[in-house]
Design an enzyme around this catalytic site. Sequence first.
Site, short mmCIF file in Angstrom:
data_model
loop_
_atom_site.label_atom_id
_atom_site.label_comp_id
_atom_site.label_asym_id
_atom_site.label_seq_id
_atom_site.Cartn_x
_atom_site.Cartn_y
_atom_site.Cartn_z
N LYS A 38 67.61 13.15 72.59
CA LYS A 38 67.48 14.60 72.87
C LYS A 38 67.99 15.48 71.72
CE LYS A 38 66.87 14.57 77.77
NZ LYS A 38 67.32 14.90 79.11
N ARG A 46 69.00 6.71 81.42
CA ARG A 46 67.56 6.83 81.17
C ARG A 46 67.33 6.87 79.65
NH1 ARG A 46 63.83 10.89 80.29
NH2 ARG A 46 61.84 10.63 81.34
C1 9MG Z 1 61.94 13.51 82.94
N1 9MG Z 1 63.21 13.68 82.30
C2 9MG Z 1 63.42 14.09 81.03
N2 9MG Z 1 64.74 14.13 80.78
C3 9MG Z 1 65.36 13.74 81.91
C4 9MG Z 1 66.69 13.59 82.29
O1 9MG Z 1 67.68 13.88 81.46
N3 9MG Z 1 66.96 13.17 83.54
C5 9MG Z 1 65.97 12.90 84.41
N4 9MG Z 1 66.32 12.49 85.65
N5 9MG Z 1 64.67 13.04 84.11
C6 9MG Z 1 64.39 13.45 82.89
#
Ligand code: 9MG
Length: 278
Positions: free
Chosen positions: A223, A257
């Site tokens: 990010k 994630r």
């Molecule tokens: C779809 N998406 C993109 N960034 C995300 C994040 O930080 N958390 C979750 N749950 N979905 C995300």
Amino acid sequence: MTTLTCGNHSLNIEIPKVMGILNVTPDSFSDGGKFSRIDVALEQVEKMIFDGASIIDIGGESTRPGAQSVSEKNELERVIPVLKAIKKRFDIIVSIDTSKAVVMSEAIAHGAGIINDVRALQNDDCLKVLAQERCVAICLMHMKGLPRTMQHEPQYDDLIGDISHFFQQRILACTEAGINKSRLILDPGFGFGKSLEQNYRLLANMSKLQSLDLPLLAGLSRKSMIGNLLKREVNDRLAGSLATAIIAAQNGAKIIRVHDVKETVDTLKILQATIVNT
Ligand code: 9MG
């Protein structure tokens, strides 16, 4: 609580688990639509499973800052064929990243085990659909504003307090709609309506959200909060992503994630070995 029911799978989250990202959008911020063809997507999923992913997260609508919305029809066309192909070939939990009730319903009918909603079920009919589908886990993410405008000087009275308050309201909306609290996962939404400094304050204080007594999910991989701090382009953020993954896990995240599954799984193994030997 140490296990989550995700469709026909039970996921043990005592030790943090890795959710691998599979974007099927043409404009996704880091893999830019590379995986939109089904065969390429399946290859990528096979690799993520081999590398240790416990969940595959599929998204058909880009949520990057400034992204345009996508129609229901387009989102279904992007997501459902890939979901069907994955479920046919692999025994893995699939999470669907969507905010649309119709997509949620179709995805669950085709075997999705988690609904990952960056809008925390605030769109029409989402609560209703998920109250009917009792075996699917739900990730409620915090976002201030909407993707198109969320990075325009976000302001908070009390960052952690405001996010906690939002979660309390969404948990109440879920339980009032008939969704059992045991199905919920909370995600503070790194990069969703947070400045650089707010994102790092959130990472430092994420453990405070454990008082809500639900599993936490963290998405930090590649990010801008990493790229802007380190001055690195999107494909050169692995070290930063691993550093944030480990801090999130130490601060209570039970699902991480990520794009880089193999490296994150290794990093979490080092953390786990250190914890069990303290
Ligand atoms: C779809 N998406 C993109 N960034 C995300 C994040 O930080 N958390 C979750 N749950 N979905 C995300």
